[in-house]
Scaffold this active site. Structure first.
Site, PDB file in Angstrom:
ATOM      1  CG  ASP A 161      -1.836   7.278   0.822  1.00  0.00           C
ATOM      2  OD1 ASP A 161      -0.897   8.300   0.799  1.00  0.00           O
ATOM      3  OD2 ASP A 161      -2.895   7.194   0.019  1.00  0.00           O
ATOM      4  CG  ASP A 212      -1.965   0.953   1.389  1.00  0.00           C
ATOM      5  OD1 ASP A 212      -2.414   1.644   0.281  1.00  0.00           O
ATOM      6  OD2 ASP A 212      -2.012   1.618   2.518  1.00  0.00           O
TER       7      ASP A 212
END
Length: 251
Positions: free
Chosen positions: A6, A4
């Site tokens: 963020d 991922d």
């Protein structure tokens, strides 16, 4: 290895995304701002445009700037917010989380396929990658799968399923690094083993199907802590051997 963006590459939400949203609201003439508490609730919704739509649905009293309709208002806000966010990321104000650059480079050197799968806009992810791992390392990565590449955002598994398909990977060959319940749920729904590195907004979340949960990936002299699960840290570091042991654990 799929990461991922963020909260994993960088702890971007508070000083990056939230700050950019509030600057965009002010620039475009909206008389409200999102507090940390409001944004924490909105993070349960995957995707920036989707968060805007949820907020406007909960606040029908808000008049859209310039008499725009909902779709136009969301697109204008998100476009300006993304521009501001890229400026913030490229300024160096969003440093990489401990161990990210180390682990990405180790994985690439060992011949692993490394890519990012995120709900953020592609240009936002690319700005973070350039800052966190550098342009040369980014060029060695297999790709970025992000934003509107899929219609259904996390916690739907679609972005991970797309990455697997495009990269020619099987779930048993893959491990995901996430930071939130929403992202972990997406990985789980795709049948993928996943390690969670908690971030500033996710320390109280549960991650019921995570293979392991750690404070971060660890740096020499700044060890990570294992919070839950079955990954072996080497001198406080998340390593390729530890991640390899997780791969296929959901099979």
């Amino acid at each position: 290895m799929l990461l991922d963006c963020d909260g994993v590459l960088s702890d971007t939400e508070l000083d990056g995304h939230l700050a950019a949203f509030n600057l965009a609201f002010a620039e475009l003439g909206y008389g409200f701002r999102w507090s940390r508490e409001v944004y924490a609730e909105l993070l349960r919704v995957g995707g920036g445009k989707e968060r805007l739509r949820r907020y406007f649905a909960d606040h029908p009293e808000i008049a859209f700037a310039g008499g725009a309709d909902l779709d136009a208002a969301v697109l204008a806000l998100h476009r300006r917010k993304s521009e501001i966010y890229v400026e913030i990321a490229e300024s160096g104000r969003l440093p990489g989380r401990p161990g990210v650059k180390r682990l990405v480079e180790e994985a690439l050197d060992a011949g692993w396929t490394v890519a990012v799968a995120s709900t953020s806009a592609p240009e936002s992810v690319e700005a973070v990658l350039r800052t966190v791992v550098g342009s040369e390392t980014r060029a060695r990565m297999a790709g970025v799968f992000a934003g509107d590449a899929v219609e259904a955002k996390k916690p739907a598994p679609d972005i991970y399923l797309l990455a697997l398909s495009e990269l020619g990977l099987e779930p048993a060959q893959t491990v995901v690094i996430e930071d939130s319940d929403v992202g972990a749920a997406a990985a789980a729904a795709a049948g993928l083993a996943h390690l969670v590195t908690v971030s500033s907004f996710t320390t109280e979340e549960v991650f019921p199907e995570a293979s392991a949960v750690v404070t971060d990936l660890g740096e020499p002299g700044a060890p990570a802590r294992l919070l839950r699960g079955g990954i072996e840290l080497e001198d406080g570091l998340v390593t390729l051997s530890g991640l390899a042991a997780l791969r296929g654990s959901r099979a």
